[in-house]
Design a protein around this motif. Sequence first.
Motif, PDB file in Angstrom:
ATOM      1  N   THR A  11      15.336   9.042  -6.238  1.00  0.00           N
ATOM      2  CA  THR A  11      14.220   8.386  -5.557  1.00  0.00           C
ATOM      3  C   THR A  11      14.675   7.086  -4.922  1.00  0.00           C
ATOM      4  O   THR A  11      15.640   6.464  -5.364  1.00  0.00           O
ATOM      5  N   GLN A  12      13.962   6.700  -3.882  1.00  0.00           N
ATOM      6  CA  GLN A  12      14.173   5.431  -3.199  1.00  0.00           C
ATOM      7  C   GLN A  12      12.934   4.573  -3.393  1.00  0.00           C
ATOM      8  O   GLN A  12      11.805   5.050  -3.235  1.00  0.00           O
ATOM      9  N   VAL A  13      13.113   3.311  -3.782  1.00  0.00           N
ATOM     10  CA  VAL A  13      11.993   2.388  -3.942  1.00  0.00           C
ATOM     11  C   VAL A  13      11.681   1.755  -2.588  1.00  0.00           C
ATOM     12  O   VAL A  13      12.575   1.288  -1.880  1.00  0.00           O
ATOM     13  N   TYR A  14      10.388   1.740  -2.248  1.00  0.00           N
ATOM     14  CA  TYR A  14       9.916   1.167  -0.990  1.00  0.00           C
ATOM     15  C   TYR A  14       8.973   0.002  -1.295  1.00  0.00           C
ATOM     16  O   TYR A  14       8.102   0.112  -2.154  1.00  0.00           O
ATOM     17  N   GLU A  15       9.142  -1.101  -0.598  1.00  0.00           N
ATOM     18  CA  GLU A  15       8.272  -2.253  -0.778  1.00  0.00           C
ATOM     19  C   GLU A  15       7.243  -2.321   0.347  1.00  0.00           C
ATOM     20  O   GLU A  15       7.502  -1.872   1.476  1.00  0.00           O
ATOM     21  N   PRO A  16       6.047  -2.866   0.080  1.00  0.00           N
ATOM     22  CA  PRO A  16       5.024  -2.966   1.131  1.00  0.00           C
ATOM     23  C   PRO A  16       5.412  -4.016   2.169  1.00  0.00           C
ATOM     24  O   PRO A  16       5.950  -5.077   1.836  1.00  0.00           O
ATOM     25  N   VAL A  17       5.116  -3.700   3.422  1.00  0.00           N
ATOM     26  CA  VAL A  17       5.445  -4.587   4.542  1.00  0.00           C
ATOM     27  C   VAL A  17       4.194  -4.812   5.376  1.00  0.00           C
ATOM     28  O   VAL A  17       3.461  -3.863   5.684  1.00  0.00           O
ATOM     29  N   HIS A  18       3.937  -6.064   5.724  1.00  0.00           N
ATOM     30  CA  HIS A  18       2.821  -6.416   6.593  1.00  0.00           C
ATOM     31  C   HIS A  18       3.300  -6.560   8.033  1.00  0.00           C
ATOM     32  O   HIS A  18       4.424  -7.000   8.287  1.00  0.00           O
ATOM     33  N   ARG A  19       2.435  -6.198   8.965  1.00  0.00           N
ATOM     34  CA  ARG A  19       2.659  -6.620  10.348  1.00  0.00           C
ATOM     35  C   ARG A  19       2.028  -8.003  10.487  1.00  0.00           C
ATOM     36  O   ARG A  19       0.982  -8.273   9.896  1.00  0.00           O
ATOM     37  N   PHE A  20       2.674  -8.866  11.231  1.00  0.00           N
ATOM     38  CA  PHE A  20       2.140 -10.219  11.358  1.00  0.00           C
ATOM     39  C   PHE A  20       2.027 -10.614  12.824  1.00  0.00           C
ATOM     40  O   PHE A  20       2.732 -10.094  13.698  1.00  0.00           O
ATOM     41  N   ARG A  21       1.122 -11.530  13.049  1.00  0.00           N
ATOM     42  CA  ARG A  21       0.967 -12.170  14.358  1.00  0.00           C
ATOM     43  C   ARG A  21       0.895 -13.664  14.106  1.00  0.00           C
ATOM     44  O   ARG A  21       0.010 -14.136  13.407  1.00  0.00           O
TER      45      ARG A  21
ATOM     46  N   ILE B 143      11.278   7.130 -11.488  1.00  0.00           N
ATOM     47  CA  ILE B 143      12.530   6.736 -12.137  1.00  0.00           C
ATOM     48  C   ILE B 143      12.576   5.220 -12.366  1.00  0.00           C
ATOM     49  O   ILE B 143      13.075   4.737 -13.375  1.00  0.00           O
ATOM     50  N   HIS B 144      12.030   4.471 -11.409  1.00  0.00           N
ATOM     51  CA  HIS B 144      12.036   3.011 -11.514  1.00  0.00           C
ATOM     52  C   HIS B 144      10.679   2.454 -11.966  1.00  0.00           C
ATOM     53  O   HIS B 144      10.466   1.244 -11.919  1.00  0.00           O
ATOM     54  N   GLY B 145       9.752   3.341 -12.343  1.00  0.00           N
ATOM     55  CA  GLY B 145       8.471   2.890 -12.874  1.00  0.00           C
ATOM     56  C   GLY B 145       7.352   2.764 -11.863  1.00  0.00           C
ATOM     57  O   GLY B 145       6.230   2.401 -12.221  1.00  0.00           O
ATOM     58  N   TRP B 146       7.624   3.065 -10.585  1.00  0.00           N
ATOM     59  CA  TRP B 146       6.596   2.933  -9.549  1.00  0.00           C
ATOM     60  C   TRP B 146       5.925   4.269  -9.260  1.00  0.00           C
ATOM     61  O   TRP B 146       6.464   5.334  -9.566  1.00  0.00           O
ATOM     62  N   GLN B 147       4.755   4.223  -8.638  1.00  0.00           N
ATOM     63  CA  GLN B 147       4.031   5.438  -8.232  1.00  0.00           C
ATOM     64  C   GLN B 147       4.907   6.268  -7.295  1.00  0.00           C
ATOM     65  O   GLN B 147       5.468   5.751  -6.323  1.00  0.00           O
TER      66      GLN B 147
ATOM     67  N   LEU C  59       3.421  -4.436  -5.064  1.00  0.00           N
ATOM     68  CA  LEU C  59       3.296  -3.073  -5.586  1.00  0.00           C
ATOM     69  C   LEU C  59       4.150  -2.141  -4.741  1.00  0.00           C
ATOM     70  O   LEU C  59       3.802  -1.837  -3.594  1.00  0.00           O
ATOM     71  N   CYS C  60       5.249  -1.687  -5.292  1.00  0.00           N
ATOM     72  CA  CYS C  60       6.141  -0.787  -4.570  1.00  0.00           C
ATOM     73  C   CYS C  60       5.757   0.671  -4.828  1.00  0.00           C
ATOM     74  O   CYS C  60       4.896   0.966  -5.664  1.00  0.00           O
ATOM     75  N   VAL C  61       6.400   1.580  -4.103  1.00  0.00           N
ATOM     76  CA  VAL C  61       6.246   3.012  -4.346  1.00  0.00           C
ATOM     77  C   VAL C  61       7.636   3.634  -4.368  1.00  0.00           C
ATOM     78  O   VAL C  61       8.612   3.036  -3.911  1.00  0.00           O
ATOM     79  N   GLU C  62       7.709   4.844  -4.926  1.00  0.00           N
ATOM     80  CA  GLU C  62       8.958   5.615  -4.908  1.00  0.00           C
ATOM     81  C   GLU C  62       8.738   6.905  -4.124  1.00  0.00           C
ATOM     82  O   GLU C  62       7.658   7.504  -4.182  1.00  0.00           O
ATOM     83  N   ARG C  63       9.789   7.304  -3.391  1.00  0.00           N
ATOM     84  CA  ARG C  63       9.763   8.584  -2.682  1.00  0.00           C
ATOM     85  C   ARG C  63      11.044   9.348  -2.997  1.00  0.00           C
ATOM     86  O   ARG C  63      12.130   8.758  -3.035  1.00  0.00           O
ATOM     87  N   PRO C  64      10.960  10.672  -3.217  1.00  0.00           N
ATOM     88  CA  PRO C  64      12.178  11.460  -3.451  1.00  0.00           C
ATOM     89  C   PRO C  64      13.079  11.427  -2.216  1.00  0.00           C
ATOM     90  O   PRO C  64      12.591  11.417  -1.082  1.00  0.00           O
TER      91      PRO C  64
ATOM     92  N   VAL D 227      13.738  -0.720  -0.065  1.00  0.00           N
ATOM     93  CA  VAL D 227      14.296  -1.963  -0.591  1.00  0.00           C
ATOM     94  C   VAL D 227      15.801  -1.920  -0.369  1.00  0.00           C
ATOM     95  O   VAL D 227      16.481  -1.007  -0.858  1.00  0.00           O
ATOM     96  N   VAL D 228      16.317  -2.864   0.375  1.00  0.00           N
ATOM     97  CA  VAL D 228      17.750  -2.887   0.685  1.00  0.00           C
ATOM     98  C   VAL D 228      18.352  -4.187   0.169  1.00  0.00           C
ATOM     99  O   VAL D 228      17.726  -5.241   0.196  1.00  0.00           O
ATOM    100  N   GLY D 229      19.597  -4.102  -0.293  1.00  0.00           N
ATOM    101  CA  GLY D 229      20.291  -5.285  -0.773  1.00  0.00           C
ATOM    102  C   GLY D 229      19.735  -5.768  -2.096  1.00  0.00           C
ATOM    103  O   GLY D 229      18.564  -5.602  -2.409  1.00  0.00           O
ATOM    104  N   GLY D 230      20.572  -6.369  -2.879  1.00  0.00           N
ATOM    105  CA  GLY D 230      20.111  -6.915  -4.148  1.00  0.00           C
ATOM    106  C   GLY D 230      19.808  -5.827  -5.165  1.00  0.00           C
ATOM    107  O   GLY D 230      20.172  -4.662  -5.019  1.00  0.00           O
ATOM    108  N   THR D 231      19.088  -6.198  -6.195  1.00  0.00           N
ATOM    109  CA  THR D 231      18.752  -5.290  -7.283  1.00  0.00           C
ATOM    110  C   THR D 231      17.465  -4.526  -6.974  1.00  0.00           C
ATOM    111  O   THR D 231      16.489  -5.110  -6.514  1.00  0.00           O
TER     112      THR D 231
END
Length: 659
Positions: free
Chosen positions: A550-560, A494-498, A424-429, A630-634
Amino acid sequence: MPMLNLGILAHVDAGKTSLTERLLYAAGVIDEIGSVDEGSTRTDTLALERRRGITIKSAVVSFTVDDVTVNLIDTPGHPDFIAEVERVLSVLDGAVLVVSAVEGVQAQTRVLMRTLQRLRIPTIVLVNKIDRGGARYEHVLEQISARLTPAIVPMGEAREQGTRDARFTPFTENRLRTPLLDLLAGQDDDLLAAYVEGGVSDERLRAALVRQTGQALVHPVYLGSAMTGAGIPELVAGIAELLPAGAGDADGPVSGTVFKVERGPAGEKIAYVRMFSGTLRTRDRLPLRDGEEGKVTAISVFDQGSAVRETSVSAGRIGTLRGLEGIRIGDSVGVPRKPSAHEHHFSPPTLETVVTPCHPRDRGALHLALTRLAEQDPLIGLRQDEIRKETSVSLYGEVQKEVIQATLADEFGIDVVFRGTTPLCVERPVGTGAAAEFNGKAPNPFLATVGLRVDPAPVGSGVDFRLEVELGAMPYAFFKAVEDTVRETLGQGIHGWQVTDCTVTMTRSGYSPRQSHAHQGFDKSMSSTGADFRGVTPLVLMSALREAGTQVYEPVHRFRLEAPADTLGAVLPVLAKQRAVVRTTRTHRSTSVLEGWIPVARVHELGQWLPGLTRGEGELECAFDHYAPVVGGTVPDRPRTDLNPLDRKEYLLNVARRV
């Protein structure tokens, strides 16, 4: 009688539900201990819980210890149901965190302990399963100190661990005295002064332990076995002595929190409420959301393992309320509580999937069933696509998807299939954009003037709506229609995300006053209505948003990730392939610990690779951390489910069809 609302928390399979059964048996509430494997436990009441042997929904039972009535809440252990745990934490007076003596501290154990500490919930730790082969309580104590908190007080030791004869031997006061003094005096200046002078009595030391445990500064650790009962009497005594009873004035203003909602046999809503103040009685009327009001038609409280019908529920108690059809999880009953400075919420779901019925005739029933499930779990977000006749649900993980599928089949008789899970991505202006449509000027077909400006806002600020026009320039209902429509429209950018973290400012307004013909009524063709403002606002907003970009942002987890040091050569290339960023690497003896970030979309695949890369010894802990561009690719697009205000012609045709 004092009341204690106690939560039992643990990583999945640590023995949490078995401990609940043992506590009820020890208190004389049940005559026979139920089995998780056989599906006969008191708290796992759902057919799916009994079949799978896991806890999915929290459950409340009660028992009495000396003069204390304990409301015990059994919670899910699987991370996919962390939202259920979150709601329980807000109503607890204390908790028992269960750790397996075999598996030790696990990923979910760390998540739970961090949250308990942040909320300052008094917590006792139980090292369970000391009778199991491979039990190593000394090693687990070291893990607890290193990975959870060093502020622990081992209350005894295990004898003959790893056998059916394993037992817990409490430390004598002399054995416990020195480590207890060292720990407690570090957080109590008066106790430290008395310690230096050599004048701390056993009574004063015990009182300090009770006080600091109640303040969540230290955590007593007991050892035992829920299966054999070893150590359980000592744990029960510790719960009654060390954890604080619930506080609250029964004569004060009514104040409570709803932490669970379920449906009864006849489909009626049953709300579980923890009362913090006052007394709520049958036939009391309560204000609900959106200005509605409900009347309490029945109340039950928990007593000796069962819910008992009463005429009231008072401060400190947990009860169930019937008759409040508009009530939802998280609602306040009476006076809302002031949010705590340490209040914390678990992250929202970061995955989404489309669920479709196997039989097209079940589409309507599926939507109703999913709506019922969302009532019980507000973080199950539903997204209805009327164009494609599809419903999407938001999720925490794959196990939750399996549970929803089984629940729909068992409880509603609906067979469904799921598509692949996507993040689930989000968009920010990224900039500022403005647009306006004017009443009476082409190409605007609506009798409304609306001007909007979109500006980016700080991360985490959400959506803020402001006015740069006079509030008295037109009826308030029209301003409200614009604001509500703005918030609804931003559900798809613009890309359909919140769209989030932005400020929307209304810069222009105008309307046509109410008109009527002689001897006739209201003429809608000449007068503005709320529908005009709801119709034009999406066009204006999306034009402004398109100009802002707008820029699309993808969710990122911190991991251990903890793995054998000699496997790093195989692990690191896979992490790089999954776009993980390793921030720190630490090696202790033969074990390496890596910490960093990984896109949510890659977590499941990494988890599948990990056992083979680490000889089955790798342990991955993940939690939502932030959204990253989201960087690179589509750039990922999400299919639209609205009337598509990005395409003016299509939008106006859709509006016309709807009208």
